[in-house]
Design a protein around this motif. Structure first.
Motif, short mmCIF file in Angstrom:
data_model
loop_
_atom_site.label_atom_id
_atom_site.label_comp_id
_atom_site.label_asym_id
_atom_site.label_seq_id
_atom_site.Cartn_x
_atom_site.Cartn_y
_atom_site.Cartn_z
N GLY A 252 -17.52 -4.87 35.43
CA GLY A 252 -17.66 -5.67 34.21
C GLY A 252 -18.66 -6.80 34.41
O GLY A 252 -18.66 -7.46 35.44
N TRP B 265 -19.07 -6.98 27.08
CA TRP B 265 -18.91 -5.52 27.04
C TRP B 265 -20.05 -4.81 26.34
O TRP B 265 -20.40 -3.69 26.68
CB TRP B 265 -17.58 -5.17 26.39
N SER C 157 -16.17 -12.07 29.79
CA SER C 157 -16.70 -10.73 30.01
C SER C 157 -17.56 -10.30 28.84
O SER C 157 -17.23 -10.58 27.68
CB SER C 157 -15.55 -9.73 30.19
N ASN D 12 -20.11 -1.54 32.90
CA ASN D 12 -19.04 -1.23 31.95
C ASN D 12 -18.48 0.14 32.29
O ASN D 12 -19.23 1.10 32.31
CB ASN D 12 -19.61 -1.25 30.53
N PRO D 13 -17.23 0.34 32.58
CA PRO D 13 -16.14 -0.62 32.45
C PRO D 13 -15.84 -1.41 33.73
O PRO D 13 -15.13 -2.40 33.68
CB PRO D 13 -14.95 0.27 32.12
N ARG E 8 -10.55 -8.05 23.45
CA ARG E 8 -11.97 -8.01 23.13
C ARG E 8 -12.19 -8.41 21.68
O ARG E 8 -11.41 -8.05 20.82
CB ARG E 8 -12.53 -6.60 23.35
#
Length: 103
Positions: free
Chosen positions: A25, A38, A36, A21-22, A82
């Motif tokens: 990914g 996070w 994805s 992260n970032p 997200r």
């Protein structure tokens, strides 16, 4: 590089999510598209799930790996924003796929 692997333990996967992260990914394949991941956390005391198994824990999706379950706190589908784990589960309307694709 960020595709989570079936041979990973739950702790290795959680560390990989933080490390990637970032960029690049961490992700799995869900409904033939990239999903994805996070943010996540380990769920203690829930037993062990088969690699790639998906279930709901704490109203969030949880990924089964060696050594336990990885609760997915923040996710993103390709081309979407997200969302929290709860929002993802609500968006699936009870039709959560039972398995995700791992490398």
């Amino acid at each position: 590089d960020g595709h989570l692997r079936a041979g990973m333990t739950v702790k290795e996967a959680e560390r990989a999510i933080r490390a990637y992260n970032p960029w690049p990914g961490a992700f799995v394949t869900y409904r033939d598209e990239r999903l994805s991941i996070w943010r996540s956390h380990l769920e203690a005391g829930e037993g062990e799930g088969a690699a790639g198994a998906l279930r709901v824990i704490e109203r969030k999706p949880a990924l089964g790996l060696k050594g336990g379950w990885l609760v997915l706190d923040e996710l993103q589908r390709t081309g979407s924003k997200r969302v929290s784990g709860e929002q993802f589960v609500n968006g699936e309307r009870g039709l959560l796929q039972p398995v995700v694709g791992l490398a």
